[in-house]
Scaffold this motif. Structure first.
Motif, PDB file in Angstrom:
ATOM      1  N   UNK A 142       0.884  -1.215  -0.184  1.00 51.88           N
ATOM      2  CA  UNK A 142       0.212   0.144   0.018  1.00 51.88           C
ATOM      3  C   UNK A 142       0.886   1.353  -0.010  1.00 51.88           C
ATOM      4  N   UNK A 143       0.558   2.216  -0.931  1.00 46.85           N
ATOM      5  CA  UNK A 143       1.155   3.444  -0.703  1.00 46.85           C
ATOM      6  C   UNK A 143       0.665   4.721  -1.030  1.00 46.85           C
ATOM      7  N   UNK A 144       0.865   5.923  -0.661  1.00 51.27           N
ATOM      8  CA  UNK A 144       0.179   7.171  -0.893  1.00 51.27           C
ATOM      9  C   UNK A 144       1.363   7.604  -1.987  1.00 51.27           C
ATOM     10  N   UNK A 173       4.041  11.421  -3.035  1.00 52.42           N
ATOM     11  CA  UNK A 173       5.384  12.151  -3.216  1.00 52.42           C
ATOM     12  C   UNK A 173       6.441  11.102  -3.942  1.00 52.42           C
ATOM     13  N   UNK A 211       3.655   0.936   2.977  1.00 53.41           N
ATOM     14  CA  UNK A 211       3.305  -0.120   4.141  1.00 53.41           C
ATOM     15  C   UNK A 211       3.095  -1.360   3.035  1.00 53.41           C
ATOM     16  N   UNK A 212       3.695  -2.469   3.838  1.00 53.05           N
ATOM     17  CA  UNK A 212       3.444  -3.995   3.395  1.00 53.05           C
ATOM     18  C   UNK A 212       2.349  -4.478   4.299  1.00 53.05           C
ATOM     19  N   UNK A 213       1.249  -4.729   3.570  1.00 52.93           N
ATOM     20  CA  UNK A 213       0.005  -4.962   4.355  1.00 52.93           C
ATOM     21  C   UNK A 213       0.281  -6.692   4.377  1.00 52.93           C
ATOM     22  N   UNK A 246       8.351  -2.886   7.281  1.00 55.94           N
ATOM     23  CA  UNK A 246       7.615  -1.910   7.516  1.00 55.94           C
ATOM     24  C   UNK A 246       8.614  -1.111   8.662  1.00 55.94           C
ATOM     25  N   UNK A 299       6.830   6.054   5.904  1.00 56.28           N
ATOM     26  CA  UNK A 299       5.475   5.747   6.577  1.00 56.28           C
ATOM     27  C   UNK A 299       4.353   5.809   5.410  1.00 56.28           C
ATOM     28  N   UNK A 300       4.961   6.479   4.327  1.00 54.99           N
ATOM     29  CA  UNK A 300       3.916   6.655   3.055  1.00 54.99           C
ATOM     30  C   UNK A 300       3.898   5.169   2.081  1.00 54.99           C
ATOM     31  N   UNK A 331      -3.662   0.589  -2.492  1.00 56.08           N
ATOM     32  CA  UNK A 331      -3.889  -0.022  -1.433  1.00 56.08           C
ATOM     33  C   UNK A 331      -3.448  -1.802  -1.360  1.00 56.08           C
TER      34      UNK A 331
END
Lengths: 257, 257
Positions: free
Chosen positions: A9-11, A14, A88-90, A80, A85-86, A58
């Motif tokens: 998952x990432x934002x 950036x 994450x490994x789910x 993780x 923090x942008x 996601x």
């Protein structure tokens, strides 16, 4: 040697997209660096979807090979702790050494979010595309129905894309209102370059009354990029999930969505 | 001369709070600069809530005086064209010249968002506080009930705060689950420094089982900051709205929430 699959998952705000770039930092680059540091061996991930700059995820998928003795399901926690923090490994798991995320049949699901109110809400600006023009989600849903099934999606493909065939299969496409947001959720066996963003741009034109819902059928028939609406901006798009029917229990794993 | 009231939404991530600061840019500073440029006269806003660094707002209030002939309800459009996209004016109106947003009775509503799942979702990280410890929203709601009414909230106030009285009135406090997020929504006539964040930190301790719900009553009675839970991080907090009963139609305006 084993092959490990990560659900990532990432934002995307950036990052210059998934793929290694010379002009900016990419998700792939950060994963390679953190895995290489963690495992103390050179690691190169293979991504399922090479999302564009600004697109979020996601459930994108990355696989890599390693000699490490860490059990497949333990990589997420270790990784993780090193990732910004942008990203994450789910989840993580071992997969067959022959598994390739882009060469394996899969069901991909995307969401496109449109913020539809008088003024844009600043806290939603990075994760949705704003329009103050009122959108009619019923009409958008009517238009979306024409996309379901196997079609030539040439009208919904960037003109620069080099692909052998522009035929793709869409399993579902629905528009739902969540408060002031409209969410277009679309699943299919594959998507052309910019296809979801062009579908979003086209359904918005249906929602604001520029085209009637039936126009979507005509746009498909035209097989011409100029027939469809504009490419909606990257920030509204999120890759939600990949399901690989040939990997046992992959559908169970996705149910936590 | 007229006095204009702005309803201001912002993403607090990139600001050192509302109030002018020497060590970083503030919301107030950006509003003063944009208004001064727009109106070509020196403008200084008065804010209702001087939110902390990293706290967000959907409906903070700013007032200013101007000689400009622009009708009160037209400032939002003009100002939004000059503001950065993380600050938006959601509405503007003329108010009596005697109106002061901090010296007028008001009902303030805040939301505190907690992301409660196994891994933090990157796109929610800036607007919620993450915990993987499972939280029981029923217990949190039971605990929240003890806060409703007029109480001495000394236990829920930063020790550094200099205030004459620590008695405040809470009208409602509820915890709701929205998917993977818990939202604490609290309304009151006034809040002490860090009060909502300390309430959030305390209700989280109730939700994770560290305290029983009834402990909230004991914490109130203790009148001692150390009796309560930790101050939850700024990023989870959003100032939702201000209602001023003495301003006619202010409640109507808030209904668009």
């Amino acid at each position: 040697m084993k092959r490990v699959m990560l659900t990532v998952a990432y934002d995307g705000t950036n990052y210059h997209g998934w793929q290694l770039q010379s002009n900016g930092i990419s998700i792939e680059e950060v994963l390679n660096r953190c895995l290489t540091e963690l495992l103390k061996e050179p690691v190169q991930v293979i991504g399922a979807s090479r999302t564009d700059s600004g697109v979020h995820a996601f459930g994108n998928i990355a696989v890599f090979d390693t000699q490490a003795r860490i059990p497949g399901d333990k990589f997420s926690y270790a990784l993780n702790q090193r990732l910004p923090e942008d990203i994450r490994i789910r989840g993580s798991r071992e997969v067959p050494l022959t598994f390739h995320p882009r060469k394996t049949d899969s069901v991909k699901t995307y969401e496109y979010r449109i913020l539809n109110e008088e003024f844009p809400n600043p806290v939603k600006r990075l994760y949705s595309h704003f329009t103050y023009l009122p959108l009619d989600e019923k009409k958008m849903n009517e238009g979306a129905k024409f996309l379901i099934g196997e079609h030539d999606f040439k009208s919904f493909c960037s003109v620069n894309a080099q692909v052998e065939s522009t035929v793709r299969t869409i399993y579902s496409c629905e528009v739902q209102r969540e408060g002031t947001e409209l969410v277009i959720r679309i699943s299919g066996g594959g998507f052309l370059y910019n296809m979801v963003r062009i579908i979003a741009g086209t359904l918005m034109e249906v929602g604001n009354g520029k085209y009637p819902p039936e126009a979507v059928a005509d746009i498909l028939k035209a097989k011409e990029r100029t027939a469809a609406g504009p490419t909606a901006p990257a920030r509204g798009l999120t890759l939600i999930s990949y399901e690989f029917p040939e990997l046992k229990d992959s559908s169970e794993r996705q149910e936590i969505l």
